[in-house]
Write an enzyme that holds these catalytic residues in place. Structure first.
Site, short mmCIF file in Angstrom:
data_model
loop_
_atom_site.label_atom_id
_atom_site.label_comp_id
_atom_site.label_asym_id
_atom_site.label_seq_id
_atom_site.Cartn_x
_atom_site.Cartn_y
_atom_site.Cartn_z
N THR A 15 0.84 -1.39 0.08
CA THR A 15 0.10 -0.22 -0.13
C THR A 15 0.72 1.19 0.20
O THR A 15 0.51 2.23 -0.48
CB THR A 15 -0.95 -0.05 1.22
OG1 THR A 15 -1.71 -1.02 1.36
CG2 THR A 15 -1.79 1.12 1.27
N SER A 60 1.89 -8.36 -0.30
CA SER A 60 2.89 -9.14 0.76
C SER A 60 2.23 -10.34 1.07
O SER A 60 3.19 -11.41 1.52
CB SER A 60 2.78 -7.98 2.15
OG SER A 60 1.33 -7.96 2.72
N SER A 61 0.92 -10.61 0.69
CA SER A 61 0.29 -12.08 1.03
C SER A 61 1.17 -13.00 -0.09
O SER A 61 1.17 -14.15 0.30
CB SER A 61 -1.26 -11.93 0.54
OG SER A 61 -1.95 -11.15 1.58
N ASP A 92 1.09 -7.04 5.93
CA ASP A 92 0.74 -8.50 6.42
C ASP A 92 1.57 -9.44 6.68
O ASP A 92 1.54 -10.43 7.71
CB ASP A 92 -0.47 -9.12 5.27
CG ASP A 92 -1.76 -8.40 5.10
OD1 ASP A 92 -2.05 -7.65 6.21
OD2 ASP A 92 -2.45 -8.72 4.10
N THR A 167 5.02 -8.75 15.95
CA THR A 167 3.86 -9.12 15.37
C THR A 167 2.83 -8.49 15.23
O THR A 167 2.42 -7.41 15.56
CB THR A 167 3.12 -10.03 16.39
OG1 THR A 167 3.98 -11.21 16.81
CG2 THR A 167 1.94 -10.93 16.06
N THR A 278 4.77 -20.16 22.76
CA THR A 278 3.36 -19.92 23.09
C THR A 278 2.64 -19.30 22.18
O THR A 278 2.98 -18.37 21.41
CB THR A 278 3.58 -18.75 24.58
OG1 THR A 278 1.98 -18.66 24.92
CG2 THR A 278 4.27 -17.81 24.16
N GLN A 279 1.20 -19.59 22.06
CA GLN A 279 0.40 -18.84 21.06
C GLN A 279 -0.17 -17.60 21.84
O GLN A 279 -0.87 -16.92 20.88
CB GLN A 279 -0.87 -19.95 20.67
CG GLN A 279 -1.59 -20.40 22.00
CD GLN A 279 -2.67 -21.47 21.65
OE1 GLN A 279 -3.76 -21.23 21.82
NE2 GLN A 279 -2.32 -22.52 21.07
N CYS A 280 0.29 -17.50 22.97
CA CYS A 280 -0.20 -16.13 23.38
C CYS A 280 0.66 -14.90 22.78
O CYS A 280 1.78 -15.16 22.40
CB CYS A 280 0.23 -15.89 25.08
SG CYS A 280 -0.81 -17.09 25.84
#
Length: 342
Positions: A15, A60-61, A92, A167, A278-280
């Site tokens: 973008t 970016s995908s 992304d 992230t 960890t998925q946190c």
């Protein structure tokens, strides 16, 4: 008067490189050679800005390791001619790309700043101008003829982060990224504040080494209540799979079903590297804190500590591509190579 700092913009797509054609309402890529026309404020920066674009800019995908190699090769080719690099791409997959580049560019002594935007440059409320201007300003920072920033970073919405700590947390807000386990390296307000205590320091007399082999025989499996043995079996038995990011609950916890532990143990015995992450969004794996993670520790899962999933998967690609021996793989993964682990 000393010579002007030289900055190379590398446009991959996204973008930030778009302007709106108001009669039709469509977005089109603009010519970076006319960058100052769109952002006249750049002429106030005391540096020389040049640009290079991918022959075919991508969303970016569509970003993949071959594009990371292309970015790394551009930096390698122009490394001695420029004092800093700003990489523009869609947001992304930016945390994946920038994390990968942090591993690929060993002994970096110059800034590589990734940035992008949520709105195109020509939009009335765009965040592109601020992100780009400040990224260039940060990339141009020098002290005693040395770059202040000497690592791969990500700049978005007034904050500079270590790239492999980031992230993407929001698809709509301008504050699209976060670094929950490591402080921002710099903050842009009325003044540009650099948090020097957190910066990586380049080892003197170490030349840039560019690693271009990334092994994609990796996968991520995110635990969820009710996942079946058949599903896990299918993942663990993917042909040629060499490493797996195992996204567990909380501080590294997983169900204690006997079949789960035996299947993981068997996969590790066959040579699969399994990293407990960890998925946190924030926090760290601490295997052994609870009984539900003690068994994972016993069967020798690799401790992901507070690494992000993006940094973990790209680190696996990098280590596998570098031919790290099976015997030393665990030790090297659990070692912070580019500041990705606490």
């Amino acid at each position: 008067m000393g010579k002007k700092v030289r900055i190379l913009l590398i446009y991959t797509g996204g973008t930030i490189g778009m302007v709106k054609d108001y009669p039709s309402g469509t977005l089109r890529a603009f010519d970076f050679k006319k960058l100052v026309t769109y952002i006249p404020e750049l002429s106030q920066l005391d540096c020389k800005i040049e640009s290079i674009s991918f022959k075919q800019p991508i969303d970016s995908s569509d970003m993949n390791p071959s594009h990371w190699v292309e970015i790394a090769s551009i930096i390698e080719k122009h490394y001695d001619s420029y004092d800093g690099f700003v990489v523009l791409q869609g947001s992304d997959t930016m945390s994946y790309s920038s994390s990968a580049l942090s591993y690929m560019l060993e002994n970096l002594s110059k800034p590589v700043i990734f940035t992008g935007s949520q709105l195109p440059i020509g939009d009335l409320r765009t965040d592109a101008k601020e992100n780009l201007i400040t990224s260039i300003q940060i990339a141009a920072l020098q002290e005693n003829s040395q770059a202040v920033i000497q690592e791969v970073c990500l700049y978005f919405e007034y904050k500079l982060y270590r790239a492999n700590r980031t992230t993407k947390i929001n698809a709509e807000h301008f504050q699209a990224f976060s670094s929950l386990n490591f402080p921002a390296l710099a903050e842009s307000g009325v003044h540009l504040k650099i948090n020097r205590n957190y910066l990586l320091k380049h080892k003197k007399n170490q030349k840039l080494a560019v690693h271009k082999t990334m092994d994609t025989n990796v996968a991520i499996f995110k635990l969820f209540p009710g996942f079946s043995r058949e599903l896990l079996h299918g993942i663990l038995n993917i042909p040629n799979l060499k490493a797996l990011v195992f996204e567990t609950y909380g501080a590294g916890n997983a169900p204690t079903d006997e079949w789960l532990l035996s299947d993981l143990k068997e996969a590790i015995k066959k040579g699969l590297h399994i990293v407990n992450v960890t998925q946190c969004s924030g926090g760290s794996v601490i295997m052994g804190r609870y009984s539900t993670s003690e068994e994972l520790r016993k069967i020798q899962l690799i401790d992901g500590s507070d690494i992000t999933s993006e940094a973990a998967i790209t680190k696996l690609m990098y280590l596998l591509g570098s031919g790290v021996s099976h015997k030393s793989f665990r030790t090297i993964f659990e070692t912070s190579l580019r500041g990705e682990l606490s």
